[in-house]
Scaffold this motif. Sequence first.
Motif, PDB file in Angstrom:
ATOM      1  N   VAL A  66       0.842  -1.201   0.000  1.00  0.00           N
ATOM      2  CA  VAL A  66       0.000   0.000   0.000  1.00  0.00           C
ATOM      3  C   VAL A  66       0.878   1.253   0.000  1.00  0.00           C
ATOM      4  O   VAL A  66       0.597   2.216  -0.733  1.00  0.00           O
ATOM      5  CB  VAL A  66      -0.964  -0.004   1.209  1.00  0.00           C
ATOM      6  N   MET A  67       1.950   1.249   0.792  1.00  0.00           N
ATOM      7  CA  MET A  67       2.861   2.407   0.820  1.00  0.00           C
ATOM      8  C   MET A  67       3.548   2.593  -0.539  1.00  0.00           C
ATOM      9  O   MET A  67       3.692   3.711  -1.024  1.00  0.00           O
ATOM     10  CB  MET A  67       3.897   2.244   1.922  1.00  0.00           C
ATOM     11  N   ALA A  68       3.964   1.496  -1.149  1.00  0.00           N
ATOM     12  CA  ALA A  68       4.662   1.579  -2.433  1.00  0.00           C
ATOM     13  C   ALA A  68       3.747   2.071  -3.551  1.00  0.00           C
ATOM     14  O   ALA A  68       4.212   2.655  -4.530  1.00  0.00           O
ATOM     15  CB  ALA A  68       5.242   0.214  -2.800  1.00  0.00           C
ATOM     16  N   CYS A  69       2.446   1.856  -3.401  1.00  0.00           N
ATOM     17  CA  CYS A  69       1.479   2.253  -4.434  1.00  0.00           C
ATOM     18  C   CYS A  69       1.129   3.734  -4.400  1.00  0.00           C
ATOM     19  O   CYS A  69       0.372   4.210  -5.248  1.00  0.00           O
ATOM     20  CB  CYS A  69       0.187   1.447  -4.291  1.00  0.00           C
ATOM     21  N   SER A  70       1.690   4.470  -3.449  1.00  0.00           N
ATOM     22  CA  SER A  70       1.307   5.872  -3.292  1.00  0.00           C
ATOM     23  C   SER A  70       1.660   6.732  -4.503  1.00  0.00           C
ATOM     24  O   SER A  70       1.062   7.784  -4.717  1.00  0.00           O
ATOM     25  CB  SER A  70       1.970   6.462  -2.038  1.00  0.00           C
ATOM     26  N   TRP A 121      -4.562  -7.707  -6.565  1.00  0.00           N
ATOM     27  CA  TRP A 121      -5.800  -7.747  -7.338  1.00  0.00           C
ATOM     28  C   TRP A 121      -6.962  -7.152  -6.542  1.00  0.00           C
ATOM     29  O   TRP A 121      -7.690  -6.290  -7.032  1.00  0.00           O
ATOM     30  CB  TRP A 121      -6.126  -9.175  -7.756  1.00  0.00           C
ATOM     31  N   PHE A 122      -7.115  -7.589  -5.309  1.00  0.00           N
ATOM     32  CA  PHE A 122      -8.190  -7.036  -4.480  1.00  0.00           C
ATOM     33  C   PHE A 122      -7.966  -5.555  -4.204  1.00  0.00           C
ATOM     34  O   PHE A 122      -8.908  -4.765  -4.203  1.00  0.00           O
ATOM     35  CB  PHE A 122      -8.304  -7.817  -3.163  1.00  0.00           C
ATOM     36  N   PHE A 123      -6.715  -5.177  -3.976  1.00  0.00           N
ATOM     37  CA  PHE A 123      -6.392  -3.765  -3.752  1.00  0.00           C
ATOM     38  C   PHE A 123      -6.774  -2.931  -4.963  1.00  0.00           C
ATOM     39  O   PHE A 123      -7.361  -1.851  -4.834  1.00  0.00           O
ATOM     40  CB  PHE A 123      -4.894  -3.628  -3.458  1.00  0.00           C
ATOM     41  N   SER A 124      -6.457  -3.425  -6.154  1.00  0.00           N
ATOM     42  CA  SER A 124      -6.784  -2.687  -7.379  1.00  0.00           C
ATOM     43  C   SER A 124      -8.293  -2.565  -7.568  1.00  0.00           C
ATOM     44  O   SER A 124      -8.779  -1.551  -8.062  1.00  0.00           O
ATOM     45  CB  SER A 124      -6.140  -3.361  -8.595  1.00  0.00           C
ATOM     46  N   LEU A 125      -9.047  -3.587  -7.172  1.00  0.00           N
ATOM     47  CA  LEU A 125     -10.507  -3.510  -7.266  1.00  0.00           C
ATOM     48  C   LEU A 125     -11.051  -2.425  -6.351  1.00  0.00           C
ATOM     49  O   LEU A 125     -12.012  -1.737  -6.682  1.00  0.00           O
ATOM     50  CB  LEU A 125     -11.137  -4.855  -6.906  1.00  0.00           C
ATOM     51  N   GLY A 126     -10.423  -2.271  -5.199  1.00  0.00           N
ATOM     52  CA  GLY A 126     -10.846  -1.224  -4.274  1.00  0.00           C
ATOM     53  C   GLY A 126     -10.584   0.163  -4.810  1.00  0.00           C
ATOM     54  O   GLY A 126     -11.330   1.105  -4.528  1.00  0.00           O
ATOM     55  N   LEU A 127      -9.529   0.308  -5.613  1.00  0.00           N
ATOM     56  CA  LEU A 127      -9.177   1.612  -6.169  1.00  0.00           C
ATOM     57  C   LEU A 127      -9.840   1.906  -7.500  1.00  0.00           C
ATOM     58  O   LEU A 127      -9.751   3.025  -7.987  1.00  0.00           O
ATOM     59  CB  LEU A 127      -7.657   1.696  -6.367  1.00  0.00           C
ATOM     60  N   ILE A 166     -11.124  -0.334   2.021  1.00  0.00           N
ATOM     61  CA  ILE A 166     -10.837  -1.109   3.235  1.00  0.00           C
ATOM     62  C   ILE A 166     -11.411  -2.525   3.121  1.00  0.00           C
ATOM     63  O   ILE A 166     -10.754  -3.505   3.475  1.00  0.00           O
ATOM     64  CB  ILE A 166     -11.412  -0.398   4.479  1.00  0.00           C
ATOM     65  N   THR A 167     -12.632  -2.637   2.587  1.00  0.00           N
ATOM     66  CA  THR A 167     -13.275  -3.948   2.452  1.00  0.00           C
ATOM     67  C   THR A 167     -12.487  -4.854   1.514  1.00  0.00           C
ATOM     68  O   THR A 167     -12.204  -6.014   1.833  1.00  0.00           O
ATOM     69  CB  THR A 167     -14.717  -3.791   1.934  1.00  0.00           C
ATOM     70  N   TYR A 168     -12.109  -4.320   0.354  1.00  0.00           N
ATOM     71  CA  TYR A 168     -11.340  -5.115  -0.598  1.00  0.00           C
ATOM     72  C   TYR A 168      -9.977  -5.511  -0.021  1.00  0.00           C
ATOM     73  O   TYR A 168      -9.506  -6.637  -0.219  1.00  0.00           O
ATOM     74  CB  TYR A 168     -11.148  -4.363  -1.915  1.00  0.00           C
ATOM     75  N   CYS A 169      -9.330  -4.591   0.688  1.00  0.00           N
ATOM     76  CA  CYS A 169      -8.021  -4.901   1.288  1.00  0.00           C
ATOM     77  C   CYS A 169      -8.151  -6.000   2.342  1.00  0.00           C
ATOM     78  O   CYS A 169      -7.301  -6.895   2.413  1.00  0.00           O
ATOM     79  CB  CYS A 169      -7.412  -3.649   1.905  1.00  0.00           C
ATOM     80  N   LEU A 170      -9.207  -5.937   3.137  1.00  0.00           N
ATOM     81  CA  LEU A 170      -9.415  -6.985   4.153  1.00  0.00           C
ATOM     82  C   LEU A 170      -9.686  -8.334   3.507  1.00  0.00           C
ATOM     83  O   LEU A 170      -9.178  -9.364   3.958  1.00  0.00           O
ATOM     84  CB  LEU A 170     -10.573  -6.599   5.076  1.00  0.00           C
ATOM     85  N   ILE A 171     -10.480  -8.339   2.438  1.00  0.00           N
ATOM     86  CA  ILE A 171     -10.743  -9.592   1.717  1.00  0.00           C
ATOM     87  C   ILE A 171      -9.429 -10.158   1.183  1.00  0.00           C
ATOM     88  O   ILE A 171      -9.133 -11.352   1.328  1.00  0.00           O
ATOM     89  CB  ILE A 171     -11.743  -9.372   0.566  1.00  0.00           C
ATOM     90  N   GLY A 172      -8.623  -9.289   0.561  1.00  0.00           N
ATOM     91  CA  GLY A 172      -7.344  -9.726   0.012  1.00  0.00           C
ATOM     92  C   GLY A 172      -6.399 -10.230   1.085  1.00  0.00           C
ATOM     93  O   GLY A 172      -5.743 -11.263   0.916  1.00  0.00           O
ATOM     94  N   LEU A 173      -6.351  -9.525   2.209  1.00  0.00           N
ATOM     95  CA  LEU A 173      -5.470  -9.920   3.302  1.00  0.00           C
ATOM     96  C   LEU A 173      -5.881 -11.268   3.885  1.00  0.00           C
ATOM     97  O   LEU A 173      -5.043 -12.150   4.095  1.00  0.00           O
ATOM     98  CB  LEU A 173      -5.479  -8.846   4.389  1.00  0.00           C
TER      99      LEU A 173
END
Length: 200
Positions: free
Chosen positions: A92-96, A155-161, A184-191
């Motif tokens: 997440v930090m690297a994607c900033s 993948w889940f992170f990208s769906l959230g964005l 947050i929901t997509y990140c939790l699912i991915g995690l």
Amino acid sequence: MSSSLTLLLSTLIPGIIWVLIIWLTIPHSTTSFKSFFRFFLYGVISAALIPYFYRVFPGYSFEMTELDSDILTAAFLRIAPLEEILKCLCFVMACSTIPRNSHPTIYLGYGGVLGLGFAVLENLEYGIRYGHDVAAIRSCTSSVLHVGCGIAFSWFFSLGLCIKKWSRNRLDLIFRKFSILKIITYCLIGLLFCIFTHGY
């Protein structure tokens, strides 16, 4: 050939092969080697943070010899959550610096490379402790796991964005007016997916 060189080659050569596979299979002109190197470095950093976590929380640390029959409990409740949370936070930090309107598939390559960075450092550590044969085996097994988990979370992170033109998910309809909650929901699912896969 010295054992140090053997260890380095048995860890780095599979890593280089993985980078080439990811590089050759993502959409053309969507990223650069500079960006790849940045995400790889974040993966290395996420692995390097683990010993510091153990210093702050010494009761959480363990030796492999202590696990024995309790390996599943340790894998699901200690090892996998710690490693995946650190990797996901670093991702997440690297994607900033990635533009918000980027196509979702761009994140997949970055996630895979970050997972690879984590795996390479971890495999080197295992090789130093248990020998280059262990590092070589892990370069073909645990590397697949970490690259796969990196791709899954990204993948889940990208769906959230996802901006509207890329979005096709039913879940997006629910969170249409709550973008932060959607991320947050997509990140939790991915995690959770990564923790379960890693633990298993």
